[in-house]
Design a protein around this motif. Structure first.
Motif, PDB file in Angstrom:
ATOM      1  N   PHE A 124       0.857  -1.193   0.000  1.00 35.75           N
ATOM      2  CA  PHE A 124       0.000   0.000   0.000  1.00 35.75           C
ATOM      3  C   PHE A 124       0.891   1.240   0.000  1.00 35.75           C
ATOM      4  CE2 PHE A 124      -2.428  -3.271   2.326  1.00 35.75           C
ATOM      5  CZ  PHE A 124      -3.611  -3.282   1.604  1.00 35.75           C
ATOM      6  N   PRO A 125       1.475   1.601  -1.146  1.00 31.68           N
ATOM      7  CA  PRO A 125       2.449   2.698  -1.186  1.00 31.68           C
ATOM      8  C   PRO A 125       1.912   4.025  -0.661  1.00 31.68           C
ATOM      9  CG  PRO A 125       2.455   1.478  -3.257  1.00 31.68           C
ATOM     10  CD  PRO A 125       1.288   0.973  -2.464  1.00 31.68           C
ATOM     11  N   VAL A 126       0.614   4.287  -0.851  1.00 31.55           N
ATOM     12  CA  VAL A 126       0.068   5.565  -0.409  1.00 31.55           C
ATOM     13  C   VAL A 126       0.191   5.726   1.102  1.00 31.55           C
ATOM     14  CG1 VAL A 126      -2.312   4.737  -0.135  1.00 31.55           C
ATOM     15  CG2 VAL A 126      -1.883   7.149  -0.660  1.00 31.55           C
ATOM     16  N   LEU A 127       0.147   4.617   1.845  1.00 29.41           N
ATOM     17  CA  LEU A 127       0.274   4.711   3.297  1.00 29.41           C
ATOM     18  C   LEU A 127       1.678   5.135   3.705  1.00 29.41           C
ATOM     19  CD1 LEU A 127      -1.734   1.557   4.469  1.00 29.41           C
ATOM     20  CD2 LEU A 127      -2.536   3.922   4.214  1.00 29.41           C
ATOM     21  N   GLY A 128       2.651   4.767   2.898  1.00 33.10           N
ATOM     22  CA  GLY A 128       4.018   5.192   3.180  1.00 33.10           C
ATOM     23  C   GLY A 128       4.192   6.690   3.087  1.00 33.10           C
ATOM     24  N   GLY A 140     -11.553   7.983   2.261  1.00 32.45           N
ATOM     25  CA  GLY A 140     -12.202   6.710   2.552  1.00 32.45           C
ATOM     26  C   GLY A 140     -11.412   5.521   2.040  1.00 32.45           C
ATOM     27  N   GLY A 141     -10.882   5.642   0.818  1.00 33.60           N
ATOM     28  CA  GLY A 141     -10.089   4.553   0.250  1.00 33.60           C
ATOM     29  C   GLY A 141      -8.808   4.314   1.018  1.00 33.60           C
ATOM     30  N   GLU A 142      -8.144   5.404   1.419  1.00 36.07           N
ATOM     31  CA  GLU A 142      -6.915   5.277   2.201  1.00 36.07           C
ATOM     32  C   GLU A 142      -7.190   4.661   3.567  1.00 36.07           C
ATOM     33  OE1 GLU A 142      -4.691   9.156   0.161  1.00 36.07           O
ATOM     34  OE2 GLU A 142      -5.752   9.342   2.075  1.00 36.07           O
ATOM     35  N   GLN A 143      -8.330   5.024   4.165  1.00 43.62           N
ATOM     36  CA  GLN A 143      -8.684   4.427   5.450  1.00 43.62           C
ATOM     37  C   GLN A 143      -8.932   2.927   5.305  1.00 43.62           C
ATOM     38  OE1 GLN A 143     -11.791   6.415   7.609  1.00 43.62           O
ATOM     39  NE2 GLN A 143     -10.811   8.418   7.474  1.00 43.62           N
ATOM     40  N   GLN A 144      -9.564   2.523   4.197  1.00 46.24           N
ATOM     41  CA  GLN A 144      -9.793   1.094   3.995  1.00 46.24           C
ATOM     42  C   GLN A 144      -8.470   0.359   3.813  1.00 46.24           C
ATOM     43  OE1 GLN A 144     -13.022  -0.664   4.015  1.00 46.24           O
ATOM     44  NE2 GLN A 144     -11.371  -2.083   4.473  1.00 46.24           N
ATOM     45  N   MET A 145      -7.547   0.957   3.071  1.00 47.77           N
ATOM     46  CA  MET A 145      -6.228   0.341   2.915  1.00 47.77           C
ATOM     47  C   MET A 145      -5.520   0.218   4.255  1.00 47.77           C
ATOM     48  SD  MET A 145      -4.904   2.256  -0.542  1.00 47.77           S
ATOM     49  CE  MET A 145      -5.913   2.279  -2.021  1.00 47.77           C
ATOM     50  N   PRO A 164     -15.437  -4.617   2.251  1.00 46.54           N
ATOM     51  CA  PRO A 164     -14.300  -3.719   2.012  1.00 46.54           C
ATOM     52  C   PRO A 164     -14.542  -2.659   0.943  1.00 46.54           C
ATOM     53  CG  PRO A 164     -13.880  -5.873   1.061  1.00 46.54           C
ATOM     54  CD  PRO A 164     -15.121  -6.012   1.904  1.00 46.54           C
ATOM     55  N   SER A 165     -15.529  -2.854   0.073  1.00 42.87           N
ATOM     56  CA  SER A 165     -15.772  -1.872  -0.988  1.00 42.87           C
ATOM     57  C   SER A 165     -16.827  -0.835  -0.614  1.00 42.87           C
ATOM     58  CB  SER A 165     -16.202  -2.584  -2.279  1.00 42.87           C
ATOM     59  OG  SER A 165     -17.550  -3.024  -2.195  1.00 42.87           O
ATOM     60  N   LEU A 166     -17.423  -0.959   0.571  1.00 41.81           N
ATOM     61  CA  LEU A 166     -18.567  -0.124   0.941  1.00 41.81           C
ATOM     62  C   LEU A 166     -18.211   1.365   0.913  1.00 41.81           C
ATOM     63  CD1 LEU A 166     -21.525  -0.351   1.926  1.00 41.81           C
ATOM     64  CD2 LEU A 166     -20.632  -0.199   4.259  1.00 41.81           C
ATOM     65  N   GLY A 167     -18.965   2.135   0.107  1.00 41.44           N
ATOM     66  CA  GLY A 167     -18.812   3.581   0.074  1.00 41.44           C
ATOM     67  C   GLY A 167     -17.609   4.089  -0.693  1.00 41.44           C
ATOM     68  N   LEU A 168     -16.924   3.217  -1.418  1.00 41.00           N
ATOM     69  CA  LEU A 168     -15.706   3.631  -2.117  1.00 41.00           C
ATOM     70  C   LEU A 168     -15.973   3.852  -3.605  1.00 41.00           C
ATOM     71  CD1 LEU A 168     -13.064   1.246  -0.516  1.00 41.00           C
ATOM     72  CD2 LEU A 168     -13.783   3.531   0.233  1.00 41.00           C
ATOM     73  N   ALA A 169     -15.146   4.690  -4.216  1.00 40.26           N
ATOM     74  CA  ALA A 169     -15.239   4.962  -5.649  1.00 40.26           C
ATOM     75  C   ALA A 169     -14.802   3.733  -6.441  1.00 40.26           C
ATOM     76  CB  ALA A 169     -14.364   6.160  -6.013  1.00 40.26           C
ATOM     77  N   PRO A 170     -15.319   3.582  -7.674  1.00 38.22           N
ATOM     78  CA  PRO A 170     -14.997   2.384  -8.467  1.00 38.22           C
ATOM     79  C   PRO A 170     -13.502   2.136  -8.652  1.00 38.22           C
ATOM     80  CG  PRO A 170     -16.841   3.544  -9.456  1.00 38.22           C
ATOM     81  CD  PRO A 170     -16.349   4.416  -8.333  1.00 38.22           C
ATOM     82  N   LEU A 171     -12.718   3.188  -8.874  1.00 35.98           N
ATOM     83  CA  LEU A 171     -11.278   2.986  -9.067  1.00 35.98           C
ATOM     84  C   LEU A 171     -10.616   2.487  -7.790  1.00 35.98           C
ATOM     85  CD1 LEU A 171     -10.222   6.027 -11.312  1.00 35.98           C
ATOM     86  CD2 LEU A 171     -10.356   3.603 -11.947  1.00 35.98           C
ATOM     87  N   LYS A 174     -11.433  -1.180  -7.334  1.00 32.56           N
ATOM     88  CA  LYS A 174     -10.588  -1.992  -8.213  1.00 32.56           C
ATOM     89  C   LYS A 174      -9.218  -2.197  -7.587  1.00 32.56           C
ATOM     90  CE  LYS A 174      -9.432  -2.345 -13.119  1.00 32.56           C
ATOM     91  NZ  LYS A 174      -9.569  -1.696 -14.451  1.00 32.56           N
ATOM     92  N   GLU A 175      -8.668  -1.158  -6.978  1.00 32.08           N
ATOM     93  CA  GLU A 175      -7.357  -1.259  -6.334  1.00 32.08           C
ATOM     94  C   GLU A 175      -7.402  -2.174  -5.117  1.00 32.08           C
ATOM     95  OE1 GLU A 175      -3.292  -0.483  -5.600  1.00 32.08           O
ATOM     96  OE2 GLU A 175      -4.576  -0.258  -7.373  1.00 32.08           O
ATOM     97  N   ILE A 176      -8.466  -2.078  -4.326  1.00 37.43           N
ATOM     98  CA  ILE A 176      -8.613  -2.940  -3.145  1.00 37.43           C
ATOM     99  C   ILE A 176      -8.655  -4.404  -3.571  1.00 37.43           C
ATOM    100  CG2 ILE A 176     -10.193  -3.641  -1.298  1.00 37.43           C
ATOM    101  CD1 ILE A 176      -8.803  -1.056  -0.606  1.00 37.43           C
ATOM    102  N   PHE A 177      -9.436  -4.717  -4.600  1.00 36.22           N
ATOM    103  CA  PHE A 177      -9.548  -6.108  -5.031  1.00 36.22           C
ATOM    104  C   PHE A 177      -8.268  -6.593  -5.712  1.00 36.22           C
ATOM    105  CE2 PHE A 177     -13.940  -5.574  -3.947  1.00 36.22           C
ATOM    106  CZ  PHE A 177     -14.354  -6.851  -3.613  1.00 36.22           C
ATOM    107  N   ARG A 178      -7.548  -5.690  -6.363  1.00 36.79           N
ATOM    108  CA  ARG A 178      -6.242  -6.080  -6.921  1.00 36.79           C
ATOM    109  C   ARG A 178      -5.300  -6.498  -5.787  1.00 36.79           C
ATOM    110  NH1 ARG A 178      -1.499  -4.484  -6.872  1.00 36.79           N
ATOM    111  NH2 ARG A 178      -2.031  -2.569  -5.751  1.00 36.79           N
ATOM    112  N   THR A 179      -5.337  -5.751  -4.698  1.00 38.48           N
ATOM    113  CA  THR A 179      -4.495  -6.076  -3.543  1.00 38.48           C
ATOM    114  C   THR A 179      -4.896  -7.416  -2.948  1.00 38.48           C
ATOM    115  OG1 THR A 179      -4.193  -3.719  -3.066  1.00 38.48           O
ATOM    116  CG2 THR A 179      -3.715  -5.270  -1.288  1.00 38.48           C
TER     117      THR A 179
END
Length: 245
Positions: A124-128, A140-145, A164-171, A174-179
C-alpha cells in the motif's frame, strides 16, 4: 481451516442466524453474499468472538472459538477487517499499523514488526506517504487500505473482511480487489463478505449466499454464475458484459 456447523447466533437471545454451516479451507478465498439484514455481519462477529453463539460449532484450525476471547482469536491467526474500519482517527497511520501487531508483541522482535510494516507499505504505497498523518484525515479509500494493512500486521492465517468496498469509488474498489488478489497469490486464506457480488466472485474460490439468516445457495463462482436465481438477484441483467471487463 474454519468450520462452522449449525450455527445459531444473534443478539439478546434473539437468533439472527438459523443453523448456518460453511467451511473455508486453507488457501481459499470464500465469499459470503446476501442482502442487508441477511446475517452476514452477525456471522463474522460470532467468528471473531464479538458475540457468543446461541448454539452450534465454530472451529478454527481445530480450536473451539465459541468461548474464546476476541484477542485470543486474533493471536490464533484469525483477524477481521470490520465494516466500519474502526481506526483510531486521532492516531497516526504508523501508530494504527503498529497497534495491529499488538497481539504479537511477546512473540516477535521489534525488528520483525518493522520489517512487516515495511512490506505492507510496499503493498500500500500511499500509506508510506501518510505515515505521520492522522488516520481520521485520510480519504475513505486510504482508510480502507489502512484497515486492511493493520489487520495484516497481525500476520493472519485467515483474513476476514466485512464489506471492504462499501462507500468507495470504483477505481478505489478496483485497487482494493487487486491487492486482495496479490494476497491470494501469496497463499493467504480469505473470508470475504461483500455486496459487490460481481467483484467478489471474480476473486473467490467458492461462495455462500445467505438469506434471512439461512444458507440459500453455495457453490463455485462458475456454478453460481450459471444459477438463474443468483444471477437475477446479485449480478444483474448485464452481468456478462461487466464480467468480461
Amino acid at each position: 481451516m474454519l468450520r462452522i456447523r449449525n450455527l445459531h447466533a444473534g443478539y439478546s437471545g434473539i437468533s439472527v442466524l438459523h443453523g448456518v454451516s460453511l467451511h473455508v479451507a486453507q488457501g481459499e478465498t470464500v465469499c459470503l453474499v446476501g442482502a442487508n439484514g441477511a446475517g452476514k455481519s452477525t456471522l463474522l462477529q460470532a467468528v471473531s468472538g464479538l458475540i457468543r453463539p446461541i448454539s452450534g460449532e465454530l472451529r478454527f484450525e481445530g480450536q473451539d472459538l465459541s468461548r474464546m476471547a476476541s484477542h485470543r482469536i486474533v493471536a490464533a491467526g484469525l483477524v477481521q477487517v470490520p465494516e466500519a474500519r474502526e481506526l483510531f482517527p486521532s492516531m497516526t497511520v504508523r501508530e494504527n499499523l503498529d497497534l495491529g501487531a499488538f497481539a504479537l508483541r511477546n512473540r516477535l522482535a521489534a525488528a520483525d514488526i518493522r520489517n512487516n510494516r515495511a512490506r505492507l507499505l510496499e503493498l500500500f504505497p500511499v500509506l508510506g506517504q501518510r505515515l505521520e498523518q492522522k488516520a481520521g484525515t485520510l480519504s475513505g479509500g486510504e482508510q480502507q487500505m489502512l484497515a486492511i494493512a493493520r489487520a495484516l500486521m497481525a500476520r493472519p492465517r485467515l483474513l476476514v473482511l466485512d464489506e471492504p468496498s462499501l462507500g468507495l469509488a470504483p477505481l478505489v474498489i478496483k485497487e482494493i480487489f487487486r491487492t486482495l488478489q496479490e494476497l491470494q497469490a501469496e497463499g493467504l486464506t480469505i473470508l470475504l463478505v461483500e455486496q459487490n457480488a460481481l467483484a467478489a466472485m471474480r476473486i473467490s474460490t467458492r461462495a455462500y449466499v445467505l438469506q434471512a439468516g439461512r444458507l440459500l445457495l453455495s457453490g463455485t463462482a462458475e456454478e453460481l454464475q450459471a444459477n438463474d436465481e443468483f444471477r437475477r438477484a446479485y449480478l444483474g441483467r448485464d452481468y456478462k458484459a461487466k464480467w468480461e471487463r
